[in-house]
Design an enzyme around this catalytic site. Structure first.
Site, short mmCIF file in Angstrom:
data_model
loop_
_atom_site.label_atom_id
_atom_site.label_comp_id
_atom_site.label_asym_id
_atom_site.label_seq_id
_atom_site.Cartn_x
_atom_site.Cartn_y
_atom_site.Cartn_z
N ASN A 180 -9.04 1.23 0.95
CA ASN A 180 -9.47 2.58 0.59
C ASN A 180 -8.43 3.38 -0.19
O ASN A 180 -8.68 4.51 -0.56
CB ASN A 180 -9.88 3.35 1.85
N GLN A 202 -15.46 0.45 2.19
CA GLN A 202 -15.19 0.76 0.78
C GLN A 202 -15.78 -0.29 -0.16
O GLN A 202 -15.80 -0.09 -1.37
CB GLN A 202 -13.68 0.86 0.52
N SER A 259 -20.44 2.47 6.24
CA SER A 259 -20.62 3.88 6.59
C SER A 259 -21.41 4.58 5.49
O SER A 259 -21.05 4.50 4.32
CB SER A 259 -19.25 4.54 6.76
N ALA A 260 -22.49 5.27 5.89
CA ALA A 260 -23.44 5.83 4.91
C ALA A 260 -22.83 6.86 3.96
O ALA A 260 -23.20 6.93 2.79
CB ALA A 260 -24.64 6.45 5.65
N HIS A 261 -21.87 7.67 4.46
CA HIS A 261 -21.40 8.76 3.59
C HIS A 261 -20.46 8.29 2.48
O HIS A 261 -20.06 9.09 1.63
CB HIS A 261 -20.75 9.88 4.41
N CYS A 275 -7.34 11.03 5.95
CA CYS A 275 -6.84 11.32 7.29
C CYS A 275 -5.32 11.43 7.27
O CYS A 275 -4.73 12.16 8.04
CB CYS A 275 -7.27 10.24 8.27
C1 LIG Z 1 -14.00 6.14 5.46
C2 LIG Z 1 -13.55 4.85 6.02
C3 LIG Z 1 -13.71 4.55 7.39
C4 LIG Z 1 -14.21 5.55 8.38
O1 LIG Z 1 -15.58 5.80 8.23
P1 LIG Z 1 -16.21 7.13 8.82
O2 LIG Z 1 -17.67 6.93 8.65
O3 LIG Z 1 -15.68 8.26 7.99
O4 LIG Z 1 -15.80 7.23 10.25
C5 LIG Z 1 -13.32 3.29 7.83
N1 LIG Z 1 -12.82 2.39 6.98
C6 LIG Z 1 -12.66 2.63 5.67
C7 LIG Z 1 -12.10 1.58 4.78
C8 LIG Z 1 -13.00 3.88 5.15
O5 LIG Z 1 -12.83 4.13 3.86
#
Ligand SMILES: *Cc1c(COP(=O)(O)O)cnc(C)c1O
Length: 379
Positions: free
Chosen positions: A152, A180, A200-202, A324
């Site tokens: 990421n 990612q 992860s959807a977002h 984060c």
């Molecule tokens: C954003 C991200 C996460 C965390 O996902 P959330 O849905 O925001 O909790 C985990 N792993 C990677 C590689 C990410 O980019």
């Protein structure tokens, strides 16, 4: 001032088309999907078709798709639940890459406190993990191996299939955080040869607070969230119906539009890099063969946090390392794993492009960045 958003690795905006598909499940169709009456059945209809669609897109079976609250929960569950199950087979050793997301690293730290032994795979200067480094660490006590598909902060792509094979040869379960990867490449759990995979959807224009953990049938994982019979008894909690419906629609649209989006994003990256190319002491991390939407860069001697702050004032949103990490202003563990010193890691910023960015935007962002670097170097 129109703000310019270049932080798509942190999150993406919810696609309006996806919102429209979610709305009925936030209003009229409010039943609890587990209720046996008409309201419940209607909600469950949405959940079932979302599960079918996601399974199809991942080349999995519907009963291998588990809905979670997002990437963090999926990472936590795969690693903690996978390690607990492995321990019952007498395996109390787990291996992670040094560049995993904090959601994975923190899960491993918790396991270590509980008596598991944990090993970390190093990366080379380009952020890649070698098959040999995994082979060298596998023992007959290794129960779980976790390596993310795409990093990421750098977009670095890992040889997942090869790593999964090595884990399997030694009898361990293989998990990949594909959060990612999902926005930029079609995911096929069979072709990848993984036992577990997180999305992860977002991160692909769907809603926040919603993700999937794929668990191959037959693979043993202990539940993390207990208290209900949802998700075949492995993940309790009333299903977030609208989010699940939105996630399926977003993943489908993402796969359908992926090659056009990737092409556009590759051009945006090129335009951006050309825009800053004249600046002295520029280092770019992430490149050939990697996902082009994400890159980290550094201007020698200039603080990353100062750059992010000044860019924000100028209307451009980027991040200092992972989202984060930037709140706590800790230097990025990813950049340090790639051989940067703490001081050098503090100079890094992450820029991540999205499908709706324009060439004009990235050209302007690059020009502003160039100006700010020069101003900060003079002050
Ligand atoms: C954003 C991200 C996460 C965390 O996902 P959330 O849905 O925001 O909790 C985990 N792993 C990677 C590689 C990410 O980019």
């Amino acid at each position: 001032m129109e703000r310019i958003y270049l932080d798509h690795a942190a999150t993406t905006p919810l696609d309006k088309e996806i919102l429209d598909k979610m709305l009925p499940y936030l209003t009229d169709c409010y039943g609890n999907a587990d209720s046996p009456h008409a309201f419940g059945r209607k909600a469950m209809g949405g959940v079932d078709s979302a599960r079918d669609k996601i399974a199809d897109l991942l080349n999995a079976k519907p009963n291998e798709v588990y809905f979670t609250s997002g990437g963090t929960e999926s990472d936590n569950w795969a690693i903690i639940g996978g390690a607990y199950a492995a321990k019952e087979r007498g395996r109390d050793h787990i291996i992670l890459s040094a560049i995993e997301h904090h959601a994975a690293l923190a899960a491993a730290e918790k396991l270590q406190k509980e008596g598991f032994s944990v090993d970390y795979l190093p990366v080379d200067r380009t952020g890649r993990i070698s098959a040999d480094s995994l082979r060298a660490r596998m023992t007959e006590r290794t129960g779980l191996v976790a390596v993310m598909a795409v990093n990421n902060e750098t977009g670095a792509l890992q040889p997942i299939k090869e790593l999964a094979n090595i884990a399997h040869e030694a009898g361990a379960v293989f998990f990949t955080d594909a959060v990612q990867a999902a926005p930029h490449m079609a995911l096929d759990v069979k072709a990848l040869g993984v036992d577990m995979l997180a999305i992860s959807a977002h991160k692909f224009y769907g809603p926040k607070g919603c993700g999937v953990l794929y668990i191959k049938s037959g693979v043993k994982v202990k539940p993390l969230v207990v208290g209900g019979e949802q998700e075949r008894g492995l993940r309790g909690g009333t299903t977030n119906v609208a989010a699940v419906v939105g996630m399926a629609a977003a993943l489908e649209k993402n796969v359908r539009t992926m090659s056009a989006n990737n092409e556009k994003i590759a051009t945006l990256r090129q335009v951006f890099l050309e825009g800053i190319s004249g600046v002295d002491g520029l280092r770019v991390y992430g490149g050939a063969g990697d996902v082009s939407a994400v890159l980290s860069l550094r201007f020698l001697g200039v603080s990353g946090v100062d750059l992010v702050y000044n860019l924000d004032l100028a209307g451009v949103s980027v991040s200092a390392g992972a989202a984060c990490a930037s709140a706590s202003v800790k230097p990025s563990h990813v950049m340090m794993a790639m051989g940067l010193t703490e001081k050098e890691a503090r100079e890094c910023i992450r820029v991540s492009f999205g499908k709706d960015n324009t060439e004009e935007e990235v050209r302007e962002a690059a020009a502003l960045l160039k100006e700010i670097v020069e101003k900060l170097r003079k002050s």
